[in-house]
Design an enzyme around this catalytic site. Structure first.
Site, short mmCIF file in Angstrom:
data_model
loop_
_atom_site.label_atom_id
_atom_site.label_comp_id
_atom_site.label_asym_id
_atom_site.label_seq_id
_atom_site.Cartn_x
_atom_site.Cartn_y
_atom_site.Cartn_z
N THR A 5 0.86 -1.19 0.00
CA THR A 5 0.00 0.00 0.00
C THR A 5 0.90 1.24 0.00
O THR A 5 1.29 1.72 -1.05
CB THR A 5 -0.97 -0.01 1.20
OG1 THR A 5 -0.23 -0.22 2.41
CG2 THR A 5 -2.01 -1.10 1.04
N LYS A 27 3.94 -6.92 4.12
CA LYS A 27 3.65 -5.55 3.72
C LYS A 27 3.43 -4.76 5.00
O LYS A 27 2.96 -5.27 6.01
CB LYS A 27 2.44 -5.47 2.80
CG LYS A 27 1.09 -5.82 3.39
CD LYS A 27 0.40 -4.77 4.23
CE LYS A 27 0.38 -3.42 3.54
NZ LYS A 27 -0.20 -2.40 4.49
N THR A 56 -0.29 -2.70 10.89
CA THR A 56 -1.01 -2.90 9.63
C THR A 56 -0.09 -3.66 8.72
O THR A 56 0.47 -3.16 7.77
CB THR A 56 -1.48 -1.61 8.96
OG1 THR A 56 -2.21 -1.97 7.80
CG2 THR A 56 -0.38 -0.69 8.57
N GLU A 60 6.97 4.73 7.27
CA GLU A 60 6.52 5.91 6.51
C GLU A 60 7.29 7.17 6.92
O GLU A 60 7.24 7.60 8.07
CB GLU A 60 5.02 6.11 6.72
CG GLU A 60 4.19 5.03 6.05
CD GLU A 60 2.72 5.10 6.40
OE1 GLU A 60 1.94 4.40 5.75
OE2 GLU A 60 2.35 5.83 7.34
N ASN A 102 0.28 10.36 5.59
CA ASN A 102 -0.98 9.95 6.19
C ASN A 102 -2.07 11.00 6.07
O ASN A 102 -3.26 10.67 6.12
CB ASN A 102 -0.75 9.55 7.65
CG ASN A 102 -0.08 8.20 7.75
OD1 ASN A 102 -0.72 7.17 7.63
ND2 ASN A 102 1.23 8.21 7.94
N SER A 132 -6.52 10.16 -0.70
CA SER A 132 -6.68 10.97 -1.92
C SER A 132 -6.03 10.32 -3.12
O SER A 132 -5.30 9.36 -3.00
CB SER A 132 -6.08 12.36 -1.69
OG SER A 132 -4.71 12.26 -1.38
#
Length: 441
Positions: free
Chosen positions: A177, A204, A215, A301, A436, A441
């Protein structure tokens, strides 16, 4: 402390994580094939659907899994858990996974969609109760089942299965993702008996990472024959010391699943808890799972640093882990690491509020805290606290050098016992907020 902009910039040079952490070749377990496609669930048209298939028929396969403890368990988690319980961990021969939509907090319709994915694959392989399902992506949106169903039919109908390196890599890509690189690890092992076997793992995850678990989705497959109860014990042990020892942002997902399939394609006696090779395989699987879990942190991230938190000489393993987790999840520690600020007070604060099972595990007069360099430069260790006494005049220049490294270690010696635990975490940057803030979007 304030550091120069030049030094800070040096640490934040762009790293080509794909080149560093994605393998270019590999050997894989016997008796497994994988398929993948772009079903259209992802808006950008990238790969978003994968299937792992056991093709070995020489003996029944076994399976084990560890699932999220989040109260809002996603439909795929609940459905896969039921499949495993019904099958008692036996004859699980396929995993189907999609990315782009988590199928989480979607009510009865989400449960039906997860079951449809399972039924479609079961029908293709001609077996009932033989497939696990997993999903990852945006929470609170229903799966586009027309695209998912078409994608599954395409994978099987066009025989898009393979066992080569590119096939495995593309399945690893199909579950990503916000990941910046696919996470694929494969290794061959040799047991004292002389038996050679292979472990291959995919994962992932880049955000919403915090035990238990994150996650994250993880798959480990092996061609070694392992009895189902032994496999579950092995995976639980490995997960406790790997995927449940990582942190990016302190959030726990609704979809977390780590599963392991053993198809027994290697012609050797099945391993159970009483087998002489059981402990060896358990430790090899744990080390393997740690390598895979660390890739998730390296892809955190917006992260610029990979940080190992070592807590040693604790009274209990559980308390060592609790302290390591408390440090790793601290937003103040993580932002200080990003800013290359040797603010050891934040580390002590995180240790102090850790909810220990046994208060005797922590003696403030015995604790030692250090930064450890990982680049072979000297001095390797920079003491921050020695036997409970703060080192008020630390070498700020050396601290800046260590904190400028992409990889570094925080060492905590509790001095109350002989148990140890490791956690892996990363820093927290401005980029994390950007990623995040724009996720849907």
């Amino acid at each position: 402390m304030r550091i120069s902009s030049t030094l800070l910039q040096r640490s934040k040079q762009l790293i080509d994580k794909y080149a560093l952490y994605v393998p270019k070749t590999g050997s894989f377990p016997k008796g497994f094939e994988v398929g993948y496609t772009a079903s259209g669930v992802k808006k950008n048209g990238s790969l978003d659907l994968g299937v792992i298939l056991n093709t070995n028929k020489s003996r029944p396969s076994t399976a084990a899994a560890v699932f999220t403890t989040n109260k809002f368990k996603a439909a795929p988690v609940l459905t896969s858990k039921k499949v495993l319980e019904t099958a008692r961990g036996k004859n699980i021969n396929a995993i189907v996974v999609n990315s782009g939509c988590a199928n989480s907090v979607t009510g009865d319709l989400g449960m039906k969609d997860a079951q449809v994915m399972i039924d479609l694959v079961n029908d293709k392989i001609g077996q009932k109760n033989s497939t696990l399902v997993m999903s990852t992506g945006v929470i609170g949106q229903r799966l586009q089942m027309d695209k998912i169903s078409t994608g599954i039919n395409k994978i099987f109908g066009e025989e898009k299965f393979g066992s080569d390196f590119n096939s495995w890599l593309n399945v690893a890509k199909s579950i990503c993702t916000t990941d910046t690189f696919p996470k694929l690890v494969t290794s061959r092992f040799k047991l004292p008996s002389g038996t050679e076997y292979t472990l291959t793992g995919m994962a992932k995850g880049a955000g919403m990472i915090c035990p238990n678990m994150a996650t994250l989705l993880g798959f480990i497959v092996t061609d070694l024959p392992i009895e189902s109860k032994a496999l579950q014990k092995m995976l639980t042990f490995a997960t406790t010391r790997s995927f449940n020892c990582i942190s990016v942002d302190g959030d726990m997902s609704t979809n977390d699943t780590i599963c392991m399939l053993a198809n027994g394609a290697i012609d050797t006696k099945e391993i159970n808890e009483d087998s002489k090779d059981f402990e060896q395989v358990k430790l090899q699987a744990t080390e393997f799972a740690q390598r895979l879990a660390q890739l998730v942190v390296r892809d955190g991230e917006g992260s610029t640093k990979f940080v190992t938190v070592n807590v040693k000489n604790a009274l209990h393993f559980e308390d060592a882990k609790i302290i390591a987790e408390s440090i790793s999840n601290s937003m103040l520690v993580k932002t200080a690491l990003y800013g290359q600020d040797a603010n050891w007070g934040r580390i002590l604060c995180a240790i102090g509020y850790a909810k220990l099972n046994d208060l005797k595990s922590l003696d403030v007069n015995k604790i030692n805290v250090s930064f450890i360099a990982t680049d072979n430069s000297e001095p390797r260790e920079l003491k921050l606290v020695a036997n409970g006494v703060p080192q008020l005049e630390i070498d700020e220049t050396r601290a800046s050098e260590i904190l400028a490294l992409n990889d570094l270690e925080v060492s905590v010696d509790l001095g109350t016992g002989d148990q140890a635990a490791q956690f892996w975490t990363c820093d927290l940057s401005h980029e994390y907020v950007t990623i995040n803030g724009d996720y849907r979007s």
